[in-house]
Design an enzyme around this catalytic site. Structure first.
Site, PDB file in Angstrom:
ATOM      1  N   CYS A 126       0.843  -1.187   0.000  1.00 46.99           N
ATOM      2  CA  CYS A 126       0.000   0.000   0.000  1.00 46.99           C
ATOM      3  C   CYS A 126       0.878   1.236   0.000  1.00 46.99           C
ATOM      4  O   CYS A 126       1.874   1.301   0.744  1.00 46.99           O
ATOM      5  CB  CYS A 126      -0.902  -0.007   1.232  1.00 46.99           C
ATOM      6  SG  CYS A 126      -1.978   1.437   1.377  1.00 46.99           S
ATOM      7  N   HIS A 168      -9.043  -3.442  -2.578  1.00 48.40           N
ATOM      8  CA  HIS A 168      -8.095  -2.672  -1.775  1.00 48.40           C
ATOM      9  C   HIS A 168      -8.479  -1.197  -1.739  1.00 48.40           C
ATOM     10  O   HIS A 168      -8.521  -0.578  -0.666  1.00 48.40           O
ATOM     11  CB  HIS A 168      -6.694  -2.858  -2.363  1.00 48.40           C
ATOM     12  CG  HIS A 168      -5.607  -2.140  -1.639  1.00 48.40           C
ATOM     13  ND1 HIS A 168      -4.567  -2.800  -1.007  1.00 48.40           N
ATOM     14  CD2 HIS A 168      -5.354  -0.815  -1.458  1.00 48.40           C
ATOM     15  CE1 HIS A 168      -3.748  -1.911  -0.459  1.00 48.40           C
ATOM     16  NE2 HIS A 168      -4.213  -0.696  -0.726  1.00 48.40           N
ATOM     17  N   GLU A 169      -8.785  -0.635  -2.909  1.00 45.24           N
ATOM     18  CA  GLU A 169      -9.091   0.802  -2.958  1.00 45.24           C
ATOM     19  C   GLU A 169     -10.452   1.114  -2.343  1.00 45.24           C
ATOM     20  O   GLU A 169     -10.609   2.133  -1.655  1.00 45.24           O
ATOM     21  CB  GLU A 169      -9.017   1.308  -4.394  1.00 45.24           C
ATOM     22  CG  GLU A 169      -7.651   1.163  -5.050  1.00 45.24           C
ATOM     23  CD  GLU A 169      -6.509   1.730  -4.210  1.00 45.24           C
ATOM     24  OE1 GLU A 169      -6.717   2.744  -3.502  1.00 45.24           O
ATOM     25  OE2 GLU A 169      -5.417   1.156  -4.248  1.00 45.24           O
ATOM     26  N   HIS A 172     -10.179   1.330   1.354  1.00 42.11           N
ATOM     27  CA  HIS A 172      -9.677   2.620   1.831  1.00 42.11           C
ATOM     28  C   HIS A 172     -10.827   3.589   2.115  1.00 42.11           C
ATOM     29  O   HIS A 172     -10.769   4.372   3.070  1.00 42.11           O
ATOM     30  CB  HIS A 172      -8.760   3.254   0.786  1.00 42.11           C
ATOM     31  CG  HIS A 172      -7.320   2.886   0.931  1.00 42.11           C
ATOM     32  ND1 HIS A 172      -6.596   3.122   2.079  1.00 42.11           N
ATOM     33  CD2 HIS A 172      -6.454   2.312   0.058  1.00 42.11           C
ATOM     34  CE1 HIS A 172      -5.342   2.702   1.902  1.00 42.11           C
ATOM     35  NE2 HIS A 172      -5.233   2.208   0.700  1.00 42.11           N
TER      36      HIS A 172
END
Length: 214
Positions: A126, A168-169, A172
């Site tokens: 990351c 993953h994004e 966030h």
């Protein structure tokens, strides 16, 4: 005649960020913005400013370099992310990880849900946790619903490495870092990764470091 309303704080923040040339500064783990759920996008940035912001995210992602970047990673708590992966990897890695090219995309207010029960575990890193990687088991296939930068609806299934990137994004934007989902015994510095764990799959690392692949 009514006086013009003051710019929204988020718009002011974005204007401030864009006032400097070059890539935007990336926020590192420990900053509260990475641990708060981002605010849904609902016109807080007028179209021209949104276009400038998403292009700045693209520039920053490429310069890092990375394959995705979420707005909170530059200190802006909006549900906006960009993804792009040219996937310049050997064939063996492509086959093992399902890492195929992912064209540049803007995802506004994205959410995902698994398609099927299959999961895949691989090392990932990351930009907000520089210098480290760890193994994360994620859904192998996900359905993503979002809007693009023009307000057009996105409803698409992603598989393989592109599925990992969008999970993953999107995480966030919910205040979740990949370390929250990682096998912490797998945590490795970039130097250790380069020296020991460059294999297409993390099976050897799992045996040596003592963590499950699940």
């Amino acid at each position: 005649m009514a006086s013009p309303s003051a710019p929204a704080p988020l718009a002011e923040r974005v204007e401030e960020l864009l006032s400097a040339d070059g890539p935007l500064p990336i926020v590192a783990a420990g900053d509260p913005v990475l641990r708060r759920a981002a605010e849904p996008f609902d016109g807080q940035l007028e179209p021209a400013l949104l276009a400038r912001f998403t292009q700045a995210l693209r520039l920053t992602m490429r310069a890092a370099p990375g394959v995705g970047l979420a707005a909170p990673q530059v200190g802006v708590g909006l549900r906006i992310a960009v993804v792009e992966d040219p996937a310049p990897v050997p064939e063996e890695v492509r086959v093992a990880r399902g890492r195929v090219p992912l064209p540049f995309r803007v995802l506004v207010n994205p959410s995902y849900e698994p398609v099927g029960a299959k999961r895949a575990a691989f090392f990932e890193g990351c930009l907000s946790v520089p210098g480290w990687q760890a193994v994360v088991a994620r859904h192998a296939e996900v359905r993503v619903r979002a809007l693009d930068e023009h307000g057009h609806r996105v409803d698409e299934v992603f598989t393989g490495w592109p599925a990992r990137i969008v999970q993953h994004e999107t995480d966030h934007l919910d205040g979740t870092l990949y370390l929250d989902r990682a096998e912490l015994r797998s945590l490795a510095s970039n130097e250790a990764m380069a020296a020991r764990w460059t294999q297409p799959t993390p099976e050897e690392a799992a045996r040596a470091l003592g963590f499950p692949l699940r």
